[in-house]
Design a protein around this motif. Structure first.
Motif, short mmCIF file in Angstrom:
data_model
loop_
_atom_site.label_atom_id
_atom_site.label_comp_id
_atom_site.label_asym_id
_atom_site.label_seq_id
_atom_site.Cartn_x
_atom_site.Cartn_y
_atom_site.Cartn_z
N ALA A 1 0.85 -1.21 0.00
CA ALA A 1 0.00 0.00 0.00
C ALA A 1 0.87 1.24 0.00
N GLY A 2 0.48 2.22 -0.80
CA GLY A 2 1.22 3.47 -0.88
C GLY A 2 0.46 4.61 -0.24
N GLN A 3 1.17 5.68 0.11
CA GLN A 3 0.52 6.85 0.72
C GLN A 3 1.02 8.17 0.13
N ASN A 4 1.85 8.08 -0.90
CA ASN A 4 2.41 9.28 -1.50
C ASN A 4 1.87 9.52 -2.91
N ALA A 5 2.22 10.66 -3.48
CA ALA A 5 1.74 11.00 -4.82
C ALA A 5 2.25 10.01 -5.87
N LEU A 6 3.47 9.52 -5.67
CA LEU A 6 4.02 8.49 -6.54
C LEU A 6 3.77 7.11 -5.93
N PRO A 7 3.48 6.11 -6.74
CA PRO A 7 3.41 4.74 -6.20
C PRO A 7 4.76 4.34 -5.61
N ASN A 8 4.74 3.46 -4.63
CA ASN A 8 5.98 3.02 -4.01
C ASN A 8 6.96 2.50 -5.06
N GLY A 9 8.24 2.73 -4.82
CA GLY A 9 9.23 2.30 -5.80
C GLY A 9 10.62 2.79 -5.48
N LEU A 10 11.48 2.72 -6.47
CA LEU A 10 12.88 3.11 -6.35
C LEU A 10 13.11 4.50 -6.91
N LEU A 11 13.83 5.31 -6.17
CA LEU A 11 14.28 6.63 -6.65
C LEU A 11 15.81 6.61 -6.58
N CYS A 12 16.43 6.63 -7.75
CA CYS A 12 17.88 6.42 -7.82
C CYS A 12 18.55 7.54 -8.60
N LEU A 13 19.62 8.09 -8.04
CA LEU A 13 20.40 9.13 -8.71
C LEU A 13 21.50 8.46 -9.52
N LYS A 14 21.48 8.69 -10.82
CA LYS A 14 22.41 8.02 -11.73
C LYS A 14 23.04 9.04 -12.67
N GLY A 15 24.11 8.60 -13.33
CA GLY A 15 24.77 9.43 -14.33
C GLY A 15 25.08 8.63 -15.58
N GLY A 16 25.36 9.34 -16.67
CA GLY A 16 25.74 8.69 -17.91
C GLY A 16 24.56 8.23 -18.74
N ASN A 17 24.87 7.42 -19.75
CA ASN A 17 23.87 6.90 -20.68
C ASN A 17 23.19 5.68 -20.05
N LEU A 18 21.89 5.79 -19.83
CA LEU A 18 21.16 4.72 -19.14
C LEU A 18 20.30 3.86 -20.08
N LYS A 19 20.47 4.05 -21.36
CA LYS A 19 19.60 3.37 -22.33
C LYS A 19 19.65 1.86 -22.17
N GLU A 20 20.85 1.30 -22.13
CA GLU A 20 20.99 -0.15 -22.02
C GLU A 20 20.60 -0.64 -20.63
N GLU A 21 20.97 0.12 -19.60
CA GLU A 21 20.70 -0.27 -18.22
C GLU A 21 19.21 -0.34 -17.93
#
Length: 325
Positions: A272-292
């Motif tokens: 169950a979620g309680q925020n504006a976004l559904p529960n999940g991962l928030l990750c700070l990344k750099g570079g080209n993420l297309k393949e990842e």
């Protein structure tokens, strides 16, 4: 000849130590030229002696070796107060209370100004901080400098960029979501406390748990959190595979490839979620993420940090990735 007659006998009274013997030998090797320079240094000493806190004790020594002279950066040259802090390790005046108090005052004033300048970048984007939050953010500079000298939790070349590259970078998550009170957040692979500690300061009514596989980094997190009085944060020396708790969100800063990270943390999300976004991962990344992000292409959201912050550093392929549970 005036210089020889005037200056040569005085060298016997000049304070000599291990730092000066070699230089004295070099100077006297060149004879008359060295004597002229010595006499000029003495003349300068006579002119400036009234300004010296030491009232002349060994003052000629410092003026002759003007590269080590703290007064050329303070009394004689007031425009260069920051030029000589390193001189204390060589200078015979380091026992002079007046000099040390004056120099330390200048250094402390300069450090406070620099800290305030760095803090301004946080208040620029988060103008509604309470006084307590401002104090907590301001304290991070000294705490991380102190701990970084003992344990390398931040690149020593990057410590002067703590507020921009680490604190504000962590707070990019707060630009994407305003965690509601009571939310529980796991910082996976927290390192020295980022993004968990800045987020815990900003959201005092949420609960944060920081985990990392390196015990000394967890020690830093606990010490920093205790020093600034964070009551909503715990840090534990624990591998992600061994974390059994349930959370609304997992936050992270480029710990590993996203597919591998999602496999480990999928067990840790509440249904169950309680925020504006559904529960999940928030990750700070750099570079080209297309393949990842190939297998999450349809459900993930990628937001360039330049959307939130206008500093040049954030335009260099810095991104926030959101993947729902």
């Amino acid at each position: 000849m005036f210089y020889l007659q005037f200056a040569l006998p005085l060298h016997r009274f000049i304070y000599i130590n291990k730092y000066s013997i070699l230089k004295f030998r070099m100077w006297f090797k060149y004879g008359l030229k060295a004597q002229k320079l010595l006499a000029q240094g003495i003349a300068l000493g006579i002119m400036a002696i009234s300004k010296a806190p030491c009232k002349g004790k060994s003052f000629v020594y410092c003026l002759v070796f003007e590269g080590f002279c703290p007064y050329r950066a303070t009394d004689l040259h007031p425009s260069l107060p920051r030029a000589m802090p390193w001189a204390r390790s060589f200078c015979p005046f380091r026992a002079c209370g007046a000099y040390l108090r004056n120099l330390n005052t200048l250094i402390n004033i300069d450090r406070k100004k620099q800290k305030q300048d760095r803090m301004n970048i946080i208040e620029k984007y988060f103008p509604h901080l309470t006084d307590e939050q401002k104090k907590q953010f301001a304290a991070l500079d000294g705490l991380y400098r102190d701990w970084n000298a003992k344990i390398n939790v931040i690149s020593r070349k990057d410590i002067d960029n703590l507020y921009e590259h680490h604190v504000l970078h962590s707070l990019a998550i707060a630009k994407a979501i305003n965690f509601r009170p009571g939310s529980e957040i796991l910082d996976f692979g927290c390192g020295g406390g980022f993004p968990g500690i800045p987020l815990a300061i900003l959201f005092p009514e949420c609960k944060f748990k920081l985990i990392d596989g390196t015990g000394k980094k967890i020690k830093v997190c606990n010490e920093v959190a205790g020093a600034i009085g964070l009551k909503n944060l715990v840090a534990e020396h624990l591998r992600g595979e061994d974390e059994k708790g349930k959370y609304d969100f997992v936050v992270s800063r480029a710990v590993m490839q996203l597919p591998d990270l999602m496999k480990i943390i999928k067990k840790n999300f509440k249904k169950a979620g309680q925020n504006a976004l559904p529960n999940g991962l928030l990750c700070l990344k750099g570079g080209n993420l297309k393949e990842e992000l190939k297998q999450y292409y349809k459900i993930s959201e990628i937001t360039p940090l330049s959307t939130f912050f206008d500093e040049e550093w954030f335009s260099q392929d810095k991104q926030l990735v959101y993947v729902p549970a």
